[in-house]
Design a protein around this motif. Structure first.
Motif, mmCIF file in Angstrom:
data_model
loop_
_atom_site.group_PDB
_atom_site.id
_atom_site.type_symbol
_atom_site.label_atom_id
_atom_site.label_comp_id
_atom_site.label_asym_id
_atom_site.label_seq_id
_atom_site.Cartn_x
_atom_site.Cartn_y
_atom_site.Cartn_z
ATOM 1 N N VAL A 58 0.807 -1.160 -0.079
ATOM 2 C CA VAL A 58 -0.073 -0.042 -0.124
ATOM 3 C C VAL A 58 0.955 1.236 0.165
ATOM 4 O O VAL A 58 0.777 2.383 -0.683
ATOM 5 N N ARG A 59 1.922 1.285 0.859
ATOM 6 C CA ARG A 59 2.877 2.334 0.950
ATOM 7 C C ARG A 59 3.471 2.569 -0.299
ATOM 8 O O ARG A 59 3.938 3.694 -0.901
ATOM 9 N N LEU A 60 3.979 1.625 -1.223
ATOM 10 C CA LEU A 60 4.733 1.584 -2.435
ATOM 11 C C LEU A 60 3.763 1.787 -3.430
ATOM 12 O O LEU A 60 4.313 2.147 -4.685
ATOM 13 N N GLY A 61 2.552 1.729 -3.282
ATOM 14 C CA GLY A 61 1.833 1.692 -4.582
ATOM 15 C C GLY A 61 1.607 0.602 -5.414
ATOM 16 O O GLY A 61 1.644 0.587 -6.713
ATOM 17 N N LEU A 62 2.351 -0.484 -4.885
ATOM 18 C CA LEU A 62 2.566 -1.597 -5.883
ATOM 19 C C LEU A 62 1.433 -2.847 -5.565
ATOM 20 O O LEU A 62 0.914 -3.143 -4.618
ATOM 21 N N GLN A 63 1.461 -3.819 -6.535
ATOM 22 C CA GLN A 63 0.786 -5.006 -6.393
ATOM 23 C C GLN A 63 1.988 -5.972 -5.915
ATOM 24 O O GLN A 63 3.004 -5.702 -6.283
ATOM 25 N N ILE A 64 1.430 -7.098 -5.209
ATOM 26 C CA ILE A 64 2.578 -7.741 -4.498
ATOM 27 C C ILE A 64 2.203 -9.408 -4.443
ATOM 28 O O ILE A 64 1.107 -9.860 -4.644
ATOM 29 N N SER A 65 3.311 -10.079 -4.461
ATOM 30 C CA SER A 65 3.200 -11.354 -4.505
ATOM 31 C C SER A 65 3.904 -12.103 -3.252
ATOM 32 O O SER A 65 4.950 -11.460 -2.841
ATOM 33 N N VAL A 66 3.383 -13.059 -2.535
ATOM 34 C CA VAL A 66 3.887 -13.380 -1.321
ATOM 35 C C VAL A 66 3.844 -14.955 -1.584
ATOM 36 O O VAL A 66 2.967 -15.746 -1.903
ATOM 37 N N ASN A 67 4.920 -15.583 -1.091
ATOM 38 C CA ASN A 67 4.917 -17.012 -0.976
ATOM 39 C C ASN A 67 4.224 -17.431 0.211
ATOM 40 O O ASN A 67 4.535 -17.065 1.235
ATOM 41 N N LEU A 68 3.526 -18.799 0.070
ATOM 42 C CA LEU A 68 2.777 -19.305 0.836
ATOM 43 C C LEU A 68 3.268 -20.837 0.976
ATOM 44 O O LEU A 68 3.435 -21.569 -0.054
ATOM 45 N N SER A 69 3.782 -21.136 2.243
ATOM 46 C CA SER A 69 4.426 -22.418 2.220
ATOM 47 C C SER A 69 3.267 -23.484 2.279
ATOM 48 O O SER A 69 2.181 -23.173 2.709
ATOM 49 N N PRO A 70 3.521 -24.851 1.734
ATOM 50 C CA PRO A 70 2.529 -25.802 1.868
ATOM 51 C C PRO A 70 1.773 -25.819 3.157
ATOM 52 O O PRO A 70 0.653 -26.103 3.196
ATOM 53 N N LYS A 71 2.722 -25.844 4.071
ATOM 54 C CA LYS A 71 2.140 -26.112 5.601
ATOM 55 C C LYS A 71 0.851 -25.050 5.814
ATOM 56 O O LYS A 71 -0.192 -25.217 6.272
ATOM 57 N N SER A 72 1.182 -23.809 5.467
ATOM 58 C CA SER A 72 0.033 -22.767 5.613
ATOM 59 C C SER A 72 -0.988 -23.070 4.717
ATOM 60 O O SER A 72 -1.917 -22.572 5.129
ATOM 61 N N LEU A 73 -0.567 -23.344 3.658
ATOM 62 C CA LEU A 73 -1.972 -23.719 2.547
ATOM 63 C C LEU A 73 -2.766 -24.798 3.427
ATOM 64 O O LEU A 73 -3.969 -24.915 2.753
ATOM 65 N N HIS A 74 -2.241 -25.483 4.115
ATOM 66 C CA HIS A 74 -3.157 -26.685 4.571
ATOM 67 C C HIS A 74 -3.673 -26.306 5.632
ATOM 68 O O HIS A 74 -4.635 -26.998 6.386
ATOM 69 N N ALA A 75 -3.529 -25.199 6.584
ATOM 70 C CA ALA A 75 -4.088 -24.583 7.468
ATOM 71 C C ALA A 75 -5.430 -23.935 7.454
ATOM 72 O O ALA A 75 -5.553 -23.033 6.612
#
Ligand code: C2E
Ligand code: MG
Ligand code: MG
Length: 281
Positions: free
Chosen positions: A102-119
């Motif tokens: 938001v501060r940079l005015g950018l679109q952003i990609s974030v990596n999600l670990s497999p464990k998090s995706l299973h939570a």
């Protein structure tokens, strides 16, 4: 000494026989401390829109400043996954990256670990991060890997994990965020994975790009992957783009997006701020 190797790929060690265990435990404790003391930071690598030249999208990559030394994720993400700290890490990154986007005015990609995706909680983590930051959901892209979606072992727990992952992805997309399949083409089940997974973007594994101008078979694979992605209505991104020649070839081949040292290196926020927002031609 390695006492037991489980099918999951996680190794269990006998502490009394393995002095490396001491190092690992110390590293885990230090990582836990780093999270509490805010010694973790994000670097950002810009993603180039090959058709428009826009550079208003970046991937957040986690960095650990450990007593003045920069530790790369390869050295601590696996440890975090073993120790159960990964959920806290991914949550930290989600909150920090959305705020900074938001501060940079950018679109952003974030990596999600497999464990998090299973939570089951992951949808709530993302919803909270969006709410706290005020980031428009469509400006957040979550990167997942094939590993998180494997359900082909026959083990019932894995099947459940896969079902949970798919359910989470559907809920995340319902929030309006986008999903990218990272390192597409590098695993062994990516085709069936693609069939069953709701995604918006394919990030092609960097091995193909390395063959541009060298190996016609890599070039043919790239053309096929681009056609496959487009045929399914997805955007296609090339990873590991290091040279102008590769960039030109990909633009010519109709690839949508490019990321790699040849476009931009991962840099701290302050340096990204000074970068141009587009690259002409
Ligand atoms: P990834 O998601 O595939 O990220 C791309 C990696 O390739 C990054 O390494 C990046 O610095 C590197 N890279 C980018 N362009 C080039 C290039 O042109 N040539 C070469 N040789 N390398 C390039 P990094 O930052 O060390 O991250 C490694 C992996 O760690 C990531 O792979 C991702 O799986 C994981 N990771 C990083 N940050 C996070 C995070 O916040 N959460 C989670 N769960 N995992 C993360
Ligand atoms: Mg990634
Ligand atoms: Mg990778």
């Amino acid at each position: 000494r390695r006492a037991k190797q489980e099918d999951s790929g996680f190794a269990f060690y006998r502490p009394d026989y393995d002095h490396h265990t001491q190092d690992r435990l110390a590293l885990q404790a230090a990582l836990h401390q780093a999270l509490k003391e805010d010694d973790l930071t994000l670097h950002y690598q810009s993603i180039l829109d090959l058709q428009t030249g826009a550079l208003d999208w970046a991937e957040a990559l986690l960095r650990w400043y450990r007593v003045g030394e920069l530790v790369m994720p390869g050295a601590f993400i696996p440890l975090a996954e073993e120790s159960g700290l990964i959920g806290s890490l991914d949550r930290f990154v989600l909150r920090r990256a959305t705020l900074e986007a938001v501060r940079l005015g950018l679109q952003i990609s974030v990596n999600l670990s497999p464990k998090s995706l299973h939570a089951p909680e992951v949808v709530e983590w993302v919803r909270q991060a969006l709410e706290e930051s005020g980031l428009e959901p469509a400006r957040l892209c979550l990167e997942i890997t094939e590993v998180a979606l494997r359900g082909d072992s026959g083990a019932s727990t894995l099947q459940t994990e896969r079902e949970q992952a798919i359910a989470n992805l559907k809920a995340l997309r319902a929030l309006g965020v986008r999903i990218a399949l990272d390192d597409f083409g590098s695993g062994y089940s990516w085709l069936s994975c693609l069939k069953h997974t709701p995604v918006d973007l394919l990030k092609m594994a960097p091995t193909f790009v390395a063959g541009i101008g060298k190996d016609p078979r890599d070039e043919e694979m790239l053309r096929s992957l681009i056609a496959l992605g487009h045929g399914l209505g997805l955007k296609v991104l090339a990873k590991g783009v290091e040279t102008p020649e590769q960039l030109g070839w990909l633009r010519e081949a109709g690839c949508d997006l490019a990321q790699g040292y040849g476009v931009a290196r991962p840099v701290p926020l302050e340096i990204l701020r000074m970068a141009p927002s587009s690259l002409a031609g």
